[in-house]
Scaffold this active site. Structure first.
Site, PDB file in Angstrom:
ATOM      1  N   VAL A   1      -4.059  36.988  -1.738  1.00 40.59           N
ATOM      2  CA  VAL A   1      -5.038  36.526  -0.746  1.00 40.59           C
ATOM      3  C   VAL A   1      -6.431  36.307  -1.358  1.00 40.59           C
ATOM      4  O   VAL A   1      -6.939  35.193  -1.357  1.00 40.59           O
ATOM      5  CB  VAL A   1      -5.107  37.473   0.474  1.00 40.59           C
ATOM      6  CG1 VAL A   1      -6.090  36.939   1.509  1.00 40.59           C
ATOM      7  CG2 VAL A   1      -3.725  37.608   1.109  1.00 40.59           C
TER       8      VAL A   1
ATOM      9  N   GLY B   1     -13.785  22.976 -13.669  1.00 39.56           N
ATOM     10  CA  GLY B   1     -12.491  23.657 -13.687  1.00 39.56           C
ATOM     11  C   GLY B   1     -12.175  24.379 -12.386  1.00 39.56           C
ATOM     12  O   GLY B   1     -11.179  25.077 -12.280  1.00 39.56           O
TER      13      GLY B   1
ATOM     14  N   GLU C   1      -8.471  21.066  -9.316  1.00 39.93           N
ATOM     15  CA  GLU C   1      -7.466  20.417 -10.148  1.00 39.93           C
ATOM     16  C   GLU C   1      -7.688  18.897 -10.141  1.00 39.93           C
ATOM     17  O   GLU C   1      -8.397  18.372  -9.277  1.00 39.93           O
ATOM     18  CB  GLU C   1      -6.066  20.685  -9.569  1.00 39.93           C
ATOM     19  CG  GLU C   1      -5.752  22.130  -9.282  1.00 39.93           C
ATOM     20  CD  GLU C   1      -5.226  22.870 -10.507  1.00 39.93           C
ATOM     21  OE1 GLU C   1      -4.740  22.199 -11.442  1.00 39.93           O
ATOM     22  OE2 GLU C   1      -5.323  24.100 -10.536  1.00 39.93           O
TER      23      GLU C   1
ATOM     24  N   LYS D   1      -2.393  31.525   2.615  1.00 43.08           N
ATOM     25  CA  LYS D   1      -3.005  32.848   2.796  1.00 43.08           C
ATOM     26  C   LYS D   1      -3.045  33.249   4.273  1.00 43.08           C
ATOM     27  O   LYS D   1      -2.859  34.421   4.610  1.00 43.08           O
ATOM     28  CB  LYS D   1      -4.399  32.849   2.178  1.00 43.08           C
ATOM     29  CG  LYS D   1      -4.318  32.710   0.650  1.00 43.08           C
ATOM     30  CD  LYS D   1      -5.635  32.341   0.009  1.00 43.08           C
ATOM     31  CE  LYS D   1      -5.468  32.205  -1.500  1.00 43.08           C
ATOM     32  NZ  LYS D   1      -6.714  31.725  -2.148  1.00 43.08           N
TER      33      LYS D   1
ATOM     34  N   PHE E   1       3.625  35.366 -18.639  1.00 47.39           N
ATOM     35  CA  PHE E   1       2.611  35.917 -19.540  1.00 47.39           C
ATOM     36  C   PHE E   1       1.540  34.864 -19.805  1.00 47.39           C
ATOM     37  O   PHE E   1       1.070  34.691 -20.912  1.00 47.39           O
ATOM     38  CB  PHE E   1       3.281  36.398 -20.844  1.00 47.39           C
ATOM     39  CG  PHE E   1       2.453  37.391 -21.620  1.00 47.39           C
ATOM     40  CD1 PHE E   1       2.031  38.570 -21.037  1.00 47.39           C
ATOM     41  CD2 PHE E   1       2.103  37.147 -22.943  1.00 47.39           C
ATOM     42  CE1 PHE E   1       1.268  39.493 -21.747  1.00 47.39           C
ATOM     43  CE2 PHE E   1       1.352  38.069 -23.683  1.00 47.39           C
ATOM     44  CZ  PHE E   1       0.934  39.233 -23.073  1.00 47.39           C
TER      45      PHE E   1
ATOM     46  N   GLY F   1      -9.744  34.109 -10.494  1.00 46.39           N
ATOM     47  CA  GLY F   1     -10.219  34.506 -11.815  1.00 46.39           C
ATOM     48  C   GLY F   1      -9.152  35.289 -12.552  1.00 46.39           C
ATOM     49  O   GLY F   1      -8.352  35.989 -11.943  1.00 46.39           O
TER      50      GLY F   1
ATOM     51  N   GLU G   1      -1.084  42.253  -3.499  1.00 47.58           N
ATOM     52  CA  GLU G   1      -2.518  42.241  -3.197  1.00 47.58           C
ATOM     53  C   GLU G   1      -3.182  40.945  -3.642  1.00 47.58           C
ATOM     54  O   GLU G   1      -4.034  40.398  -2.948  1.00 47.58           O
ATOM     55  CB  GLU G   1      -3.183  43.438  -3.898  1.00 47.58           C
ATOM     56  CG  GLU G   1      -4.648  43.610  -3.586  1.00 47.58           C
ATOM     57  CD  GLU G   1      -4.911  43.899  -2.113  1.00 47.58           C
ATOM     58  OE1 GLU G   1      -4.203  44.742  -1.543  1.00 47.58           O
ATOM     59  OE2 GLU G   1      -5.806  43.262  -1.532  1.00 47.58           O
TER      60      GLU G   1
ATOM     61  N   LYS H   1       1.892  33.433  -4.362  1.00 44.28           N
ATOM     62  CA  LYS H   1       1.869  33.220  -2.913  1.00 44.28           C
ATOM     63  C   LYS H   1       3.214  32.728  -2.373  1.00 44.28           C
ATOM     64  O   LYS H   1       3.578  33.027  -1.244  1.00 44.28           O
ATOM     65  CB  LYS H   1       0.799  32.174  -2.561  1.00 44.28           C
ATOM     66  CG  LYS H   1      -0.611  32.692  -2.578  1.00 44.28           C
ATOM     67  CD  LYS H   1      -1.604  31.658  -2.093  1.00 44.28           C
ATOM     68  CE  LYS H   1      -1.779  30.511  -3.053  1.00 44.28           C
ATOM     69  NZ  LYS H   1      -2.460  30.869  -4.304  1.00 44.28           N
TER      70      LYS H   1
END
Lengths: 344, 344
Positions: free
Chosen positions: B155, B209, B212, B227, B11, B324, B152, B128
């Site tokens: 990738v 941001g 990293e 991916k 969460f 995002g 979904e 992933k």
């Protein structure tokens, strides 16, 4: 596994392209999708017709017309029925409408679509006419009859556009669409960037078969306009007709304008755009000098593209073929598979 | 109308983003898709857990953790269960897996996915790890249990990629995929074109941001590599692991190389590519100087894109966000709607 009885109205370039795809992919579609298809009627304005509930061998039908023969010579079945008679007599579950259409009246395609929907058949078409002119009415009829009315191929041939909004972007709200919706004019603008004048580029496009002898539908923006109407009504839920939307083609674009735009880091594209602002539709077809970092600016040659502005994903763009025999044939297969998945 | 009981494992950013989307879109999804959702369990490694078959108020749960509180303080329900205990005790139909993952071992996400599938729950994940490392095994398990296993968001976040192949391109054979699969490095390359040096661009990306503090996963190409593995195995039907694929990042790209490419009409992009040739997979992640008319060359900033090479449609490209909070949250909603449509 379900086998769909299908009637093909129109057996020209796209119809034959579809038939070839179906022949080549038959086994794979059965195995992967549980999708079977049996063509039980074909009727073409020029190439004759055959209605045969036991099924028509597509290979035989293609060979017949490729040799210059008529479907009336197909061994077996009922011959000589026109499109409306075929729709009336067939027991098919699906009518695939690939006949010609007058973009001013939408006929005869619209009558074919209506007759099939009224009879309770699913309909898949690549004809812009019925969709650009009568979408709300045809959608209501399909809904009443509890059947599907699909027309993926009317915008960018088989490049996923309407299905992309309906399936992949479900859950997002689309507030605007903007696209390069005509391959001929995009090819011409791309060539003009290399320094060729409008008339020379048009002659070359005609030579290559991209542009018609009377090129108005492309160069005056009418083809793109029909697609903007379809997108406005289907994607944005508007209810507009072609006459409601301002339309300017590429006939006034000069090499000088293109050079000036390039000097400013811009590139001319014929952009079809529709946007909802405070519930009101703003739509147009016109040449726009796009900044080079716009995803549509990089789309060259006869390729098409469309950007969807969404609430959750921001802009999402799909780029691909906008025309072609196999590509438009595939759009019909995509609609057939959608009917299969929704109803099997 | 069907209401899906759902357990959220994880969460954090994406989980809360998904919860906000579900709250905002609830009514619309019910009306348009007949899709209802009731979260009956949430378990987070850091933020506590609550299991409540009567349903959890997502607004309350978000408010609680946003104020720095714990889900253990949620009024009512069973508290203190870890992820695997939650999966074991919940009566949910769907498990949404959004926990963290060690990309080397795929844990703990893989154990969560396996436990839920074994129990006969549908699984949607944005992780992933399990998909890049154990896809064939997890797909077989899902098939045996007759449930959906969807991912979904692994990738290009919510930009349709795997669903695009599965649904929209069904009927086409995809022979190759090539894409800009990492937003951070694409942003960095775009900035370097403006003349900035690698180290300065990296510092800027870290400040914003995008990158990293330890940027290896992005700049060394590992994220794109995972991916490419997913695309190779899911789209091209291969069975490879990350170690099987050669991977070179952007750390050796210099402003001079970029200038030289520009002089040749080219632009560097970090390209993940996988191709089937005579049934053999050829895959790589590496910087490629693309000609400017390649659809991927025009994709700037943090945007992602992927081109599918197909038999019927030629190349088809999708361009959109690759990361995002809301965008990845939407990818889960897309998976949930797919489960709904396939099984309702």
């Amino acid at each position: 596994m379900k086998t769909w009885k299908t009637a093909l109205i129109g057996f020209g370039t796209v119809g034959q392209g579809l038939a070839e795809i179906l022949l080549a992919k038959q086994k794979e579609l059965k195995a992967k999708e549980g999708f079977g298809l049996k063509v039980t009627a074909i009727s073409d304005f020029k190439l004759g017709s055959v209605l045969r509930p036991a099924g028509i061998d597509l290979k035989k039908a293609i060979d017949l017309v490729k040799k210059g023969g008529s479907l009336n010579d197909y061994p077996g079945g009922t011959k000589g029925l026109d499109a409306l008679q075929t729709i009336a007599k067939t027991d098919a579950d699906i009518m695939v409408e690939l006949a010609y259409t007058d973009i001013k009246t939408g006929e005869p395609a619209t009558s074919h679509v209506k007759a099939a929907l009224k009879k309770g058949m699913h309909v898949a078409t690549t004809n812009k006419g019925p969709v650009a002119l009568f979408l709300p009415e045809l959608q209501a009829l399909a809904k009443r009859k509890k059947v599907q009315f699909l027309f993926e191929g009317t915008v960018m041939s088989g490049t996923p556009t309407l299905s992309f909004v309906r399936r992949n972007l479900a859950g997002c709200t689309v507030s605007a669409v903007a696209g390069i919706l005509n391959g001929t004019t995009n090819y011409m603008l791309t060539e003009m960037e290399k320094g060729m004048a409008y008339d020379d580029v048009l002659a070359k496009a005609q030579q290559l078969g991209y542009a018609e002898a009377v090129p108005d539908a492309d160069v005056k923006g009418w083809d793109a306009l029909a697609k903007v109407v379809i997108l406005s009504n289907y994607v944005l839920g508007a209810n507009v007709k072609p006459d409601d939307i301002s339309c300017r083609g590429i006939t006034k674009i000069t090499p000088d304008m293109i050079k000036k735009a390039a000097a400013e880091g811009k590139r001319y594209k014929l952009i079809g755009r529709a946007e909802l602002k405070n519930g009101k539709l703003k739509a147009s077809v016109k040449p726009v000098a796009l900044p080079l970092d716009d995803p549509l600016a990089g789309v060259g040659g006869a390729t098409n593209a469309i950007t969807f502005e969404t609430d959750l994903m921001g802009p999402v763009t799909v780029v691909g073929a906008g025309a072609g025999r196999v590509e438009t044939g595939f759009s019909v297969l995509a609609d057939l598979l959608e009917i299969h998945r929704s109803c099997a």
